[in-house]
Design an enzyme around this catalytic site. Structure first.
Site, PDB file in Angstrom:
ATOM      1  CD1 TRP A 196      -2.737   1.796   1.127  1.00  0.00           C
ATOM      2  CD2 TRP A 196      -3.359  -0.148   0.230  1.00  0.00           C
ATOM      3  NE1 TRP A 196      -4.031   1.934   0.666  1.00  0.00           N
ATOM      4  CE2 TRP A 196      -4.427   0.760   0.116  1.00  0.00           C
ATOM      5  CE3 TRP A 196      -3.510  -1.443  -0.265  1.00  0.00           C
ATOM      6  CZ2 TRP A 196      -5.641   0.412  -0.480  1.00  0.00           C
ATOM      7  CZ3 TRP A 196      -4.710  -1.782  -0.854  1.00  0.00           C
ATOM      8  CH2 TRP A 196      -5.760  -0.872  -0.960  1.00  0.00           C
ATOM      9  CG  ASP A 197      -0.809   5.180   0.088  1.00  0.00           C
ATOM     10  OD1 ASP A 197      -1.104   4.527   1.118  1.00  0.00           O
ATOM     11  OD2 ASP A 197      -1.502   6.109  -0.357  1.00  0.00           O
ATOM     12  CD1 TRP A 198      -1.287   3.745   4.067  1.00  0.00           C
ATOM     13  CD2 TRP A 198      -0.573   1.803   4.901  1.00  0.00           C
ATOM     14  NE1 TRP A 198      -2.364   2.875   4.089  1.00  0.00           N
ATOM     15  CE2 TRP A 198      -1.949   1.680   4.599  1.00  0.00           C
ATOM     16  CE3 TRP A 198       0.090   0.697   5.432  1.00  0.00           C
ATOM     17  CZ2 TRP A 198      -2.670   0.497   4.800  1.00  0.00           C
ATOM     18  CZ3 TRP A 198      -0.618  -0.478   5.634  1.00  0.00           C
ATOM     19  CH2 TRP A 198      -1.982  -0.574   5.322  1.00  0.00           C
ATOM     20  CG  ASN A 200     -11.070   2.907   1.850  1.00  0.00           C
ATOM     21  OD1 ASN A 200     -11.235   3.876   2.580  1.00  0.00           O
ATOM     22  ND2 ASN A 200     -10.105   2.874   0.925  1.00  0.00           N
ATOM     23  CD  GLU A 201     -10.173   6.267  -0.514  1.00  0.00           C
ATOM     24  OE1 GLU A 201      -9.897   7.197   0.253  1.00  0.00           O
ATOM     25  OE2 GLU A 201      -9.360   5.774  -1.326  1.00  0.00           O
ATOM     26  CD  GLU A 205      -9.336   7.355   4.169  1.00  0.00           C
ATOM     27  OE1 GLU A 205      -8.483   7.872   3.403  1.00  0.00           O
ATOM     28  OE2 GLU A 205      -9.748   6.198   4.034  1.00  0.00           O
TER      29      GLU A 205
END
Length: 854
Positions: A171-173, A436-437, A534
């Site tokens: 993921w981006d984290w 989510n999204e 968020e």
């Protein structure tokens, strides 16, 4: 290609005198890979990575570039083996969590298959990377985007084709560690009469001011039983016995116990969290065949979406026990990727394991369990129940389209049923959310879907989240609301066929918002949303967190290591550009110091940015401006970290608080003053969760001196609970003129609220009249310290912004940190999370303020 669990079973003919046996099979298993080159012992629960590390085959997976070096592990198939004996008529082999694709063999006979990490299986592991790829190839009719993550994430493809933690593929984290294993307990359940599979108990409030506890039992019965069930709440003198029949096989039975007067469960800061013990006993011919006791809490929850006076659109807020509650909190990502992994100095730290202790310390009352991770452990929700932490619970779908073949829908249906049954007894969960999204991804065309194919994807979306997940949830749990997505326009999205034209419309629902280039100190850049679920900014973790997984050559902001750990495109540069709007960037000629100073400045930037945005949402709860406002929730992204890298978190991997988390303790305070400017006018709002009579005290300082230039006060004002009231409004020029020798560049403000007896309520806040980089007179404060036990008294010669105390890798938290020091002396206490000593703390302590990094 599949690999198997080889689980030999030795069946004995004698009968045990016990009616039911629950035998754990967790512990030592053996593990081997598909070509036989590796055979080793493995702990269960755990995963392949943890077993390999424990046996010395690999090192710390988070060290430097090992997330890439160990990519081969996920490309093998693996086999777990165990041996056990059973003595009962009916036997269940129960896997609470299999990660993810497996065949289960018993005495050489195939007895079951698994394909869903989030399900319990009652009955070796295939490579999840290869399986996902195979499922993508089998879906030949059309693509299901995204095919792969962005290159910067260094992840794996086709993750939406497998019911496995989506963020485990990157993921981006976070890194890509799509591991395998028995990630939850394995046990043997053997019985002669009846086995309780699941119990749920949901208090429902009726219009007659009466509570009904709906008790549902899911049992497995050897042969049909005529018996009785007694349900009681002894503390409330309530008991009722029901004549019932349990049919052979799996049976679901529902019972209603009527209750009159109870004490209610309240969110943190709004009341207590009392519970009662609920007893359920089953009898056959006066012999006890079922006996269980559970905690039960009473509360109501409503999601209010109704017209707003003076505004188009609908409200969006939660009412608990009839009271509107502003949600203050953050977003929770998985507490770890590699279950059972051994990482020195980073295990079992409060705030890093699955418990919300740190949210409570930061005055939060809510967490959102994000849909790209996992449904958390039972203990997570139990602690949220006990502490009054409301939970927004996503189902595990995120940032992707998903297939809708029959086998995929069927495993999702079983997943949803199991999770709703497992979790619906927890009062802390106040809303289910389907994904989510994914509504936003469809509506705003994240994946460049051709126009002629768009109806196909909308149909798939409705099939999965509305016709299946929503339908199941509404059938299984009538005690709380359901949202199809986040962000969403809620009721308006439903009117538009479940995919709104603009799911980010601030007149409806909840909003996700990120902007890294606009000035985060300017509140006008933020959307005045009904609910902010968020938002956030990145920062780097502290040097002490990075040091164990890096080498000296990595300690540069421009190193390969720094680039490798950043999984958000352009993220490292964005942090510096945002920081440079208001701060001078560190410029030490010593490389390690410059690196550590830069880490610090990213944390200062993040803390100040999220503070400004959160305060904007809190003061917007009582206002409608240009049709927008009545904001009733602020959940910043994100609470926790999954490895040592830059991210949006306020808590580092290992549990150390970033500056942001210390700021959150203040900006989520029950009583808070918030200052901002609008067209040259200074406004200060008083915000309160509960009713308070409050007055304001404003103090003006110069950057060079610790003695106040002047002090201003307001009249006493009644601030109703759940509101924000303007208690101060003056042109900045008027304020400065009244203080004599002040200008925007030479002075700053602090302010706090007081009760009628002039006792301070809530934290002291500040307002900078210029960027610190432009401040005249700001100087190195020459802070010194006196240590006494676990407390430190600081002495400063001048105003010191963003004073940061650090004790390296000693786990714990300070009573205050990252603060603006406008007094000559301040005492700070340290709460250690493990045994330490004054000597160790003294040697480790460093103190940094803004001017120390220039």
């Amino acid at each position: 290609k599949k690999v198997v669990y080889l689980i030999p079973l030795s069946v004995c003919v004698q009968r045990s005198t016990a009616l039911y046996i629950n035998q754990s099979l967790s512990g030592k298993w053996s593990l081997s890979n598909s070509n036989g080159s590796l055979c080793l012992a493995a702990e269960v629960p755990g995963c392949v990575h943890s077993a390999l590390q424990q046996q010395g085959y690999i090192q710390d997976p988070y060290f430097r570039f090992n997330d890439v070096s160990y990519g081969w592990i996920a490309l093998y198939n693996w086999t777990y083996v165990n041996v056990f004996t059973v003595t009962k008529q009916k036997v269940h082999l129960v896997f609470d969590g299999v990660d993810t694709v497996a065949s289960v063999w018993l005495n050489g006979i195939l007895v079951g298959e698994t394909d869903n990490m989030f399900r319990r299986y009652v009955i070796s592991l295939s490579s999840p990377v290869l399986y996902a790829s195979e499922r993508r190839k089998a879906h030949s009719a059309y693509k299901v985007p995204p095919e792969c993550p962005p290159d910067v994430q260094r992840g794996e493809c086709h993750v939406n084709f497998i019911r496995k933690e989506q963020s485990s593929f990157s993921w981006d984290w976070g890194p890509s560690f799509p591991t395998m294993g028995l990630w939850k307990d394995v046990r043997l359940e053997a019985f002669d009469v009846l086995q309780l599979i699941q119990i749920s108990y949901v208090p429902l409030y009726s219009i007659l001011s009466q509570w009904d506890i709906q008790v549902e039992l899911l049992v497995d019965v050897v042969q049909t039983i005529n018996g009785e069930v007694t349900i009681s709440v002894p503390e409330l003198d309530s008991e009722q016995t029901f004549q019932t029949q349990f049919l052979s096989g799996k049976t679901k039975s529902t019972f209603i116990l009527h209750i009159n007067t109870v004490r209610l469960w309240w969110p943190n800061g709004h009341g207590d969290q009392p519970f009662y013990l609920l007893s359920v006993r089953g009898f056959q011919n006066r012999i006890v065949i079922l006996n269980t006791e559970s905690k039960v809490y009473f509360r109501t929850v409503e999601l209010v979406q109704e017209p707003v006076v003076g505004s188009p659109g609908l409200s969006f807020y939660f009412r608990i026990n009839g009271k509107p509650i502003f949600l203050k909190g953050s977003n929770w990502i998985p507490s770890c990727l590699l279950r059972g992994i051994l990482i020195s100095n980073h295990n079992n730290i409060p705030g890093d394991i699955s418990s919300p202790w740190s949210p409570l310390d930061a005055n939060m009352n809510a967490l959102r369990v994000w849909g790209g991770g996992v449904y958390e452990q039972d203990v997570f929700y139990s602690i949220c129940d006990e502490l009054g932490i409301m939970v927004w619970q996503d189902f595990m779908f995120a940032c992707a389209m998903y297939p809708t073949e029959d086998n995929f829908i069927q495993t999702v249906r079983e997943e949803v049923i199991q999770q709703v049954w497992r979790l619906k007894s927890h009062p802390s969960i106040i809303v289910w959310s389907g994904n989510n999204e994914n509504e936003a991804a469809l509506a705003t065309d994240w994946f460049s879907i051709p126009a002629f194919q768009r109806p196909t994807y909308i149909k798939d979306y409705v099939t999965l989240y509305v016709n299946n997940i929503r339908t199941i949830v509404q059938e299984e749990d009538e005690s709380r609301p359901f949202l199809v997505s986040s962000p969403t326009n809620g009721a308006e999205s439903e009117q538009e066929g479940w995919v709104a034209a603009n799911p980010y419309d601030t007149h409806y629902g909840d909003t996700h918002y990120y902007s890294y280039t606009l000035d985060c100190w300017d509140w006008r850049t933020f959307p005045r949303a009904r609910f902010a679920s968020e938002y956030g900014f990145q920062s780097w973790p502290s040097f002490s967190t990075l040091q164990p997984v890096s080498l000296a050559e990595d300690w540069s902001y421009n190193s390969d290591f720094a680039a490798h750990r950043q999984h958000h495109a352009g993220g490292n540069q964005e942090m510096l550009l945002q920081a440079a709007l208001h701060f001078n960037l560190p410029n030490s000629t010593e490389p390690q110091k410059r690196f550590a100073d830069t880490l610090y400045i990213t944390q200062v930037m993040q803390a100040q940015c999220v503070k400004t945005q959160t305060e904007f949402y809190r003061r917007s709860q009582s206002e409608i401006i240009e049709g927008k406002g009545h904001t009733m929730g602020a959940l910043y992204w994100q609470l926790n970290d999954i490895w040592q890298a830059p991210s949006w978190s306020s808590i580092e991997f290992g549990g150390k608080w970033k500056m942001l988390h210390y700021f959150a303790k203040d900006f989520f305070s029950a009583v808070l003053p918030v200052g901002f400017e609008d067209d040259g006018t200074l406004l200060i709002y008083a915000i309160s969760d509960l009713n308070h009579d409050l007055k304001l005290r404003v103090t003006v300082y110069t950057w060079t001196e610790l003695d106040p230039v002047c002090t201003l006060k307001s009249d006493l004002v009644l601030v109703h609970g759940g509101s924000a009231v303007a208690v101060f409004k003056e042109p900045v020029a008027t304020v400065l003129a009244g203080c004599g020798r002040c200008t925007r560049l030479t002075c700053l403000l602090t302010f706090h609220l007081e009760d009628p007896s002039s006792s301070q309520q809530g934290p002291t806040n500040h307002h900078f009249l210029c960027s610190p980089k432009d401040a005249q007179g700001l100087q190195r404060p020459n802070i010194t310290e006196d240590k006494s036990g676990y407390t430190v008294t600081l002495h400063s010669a001048s105003v010191a912004p963003f004073v940061w105390l650090d004790v390296g890798n000693i786990p714990g938290q300070f009573s205050s940190n990252g603060f603006l020091m406008v007094s000559r002396n301040i005492t700070v206490a340290f709460n250690a999370w493990r045994p330490t000593s004054v000597t160790e703390l003294s040697k480790s302590l460093t103190i940094t303020s803004l001017m120390d990094v220039y």
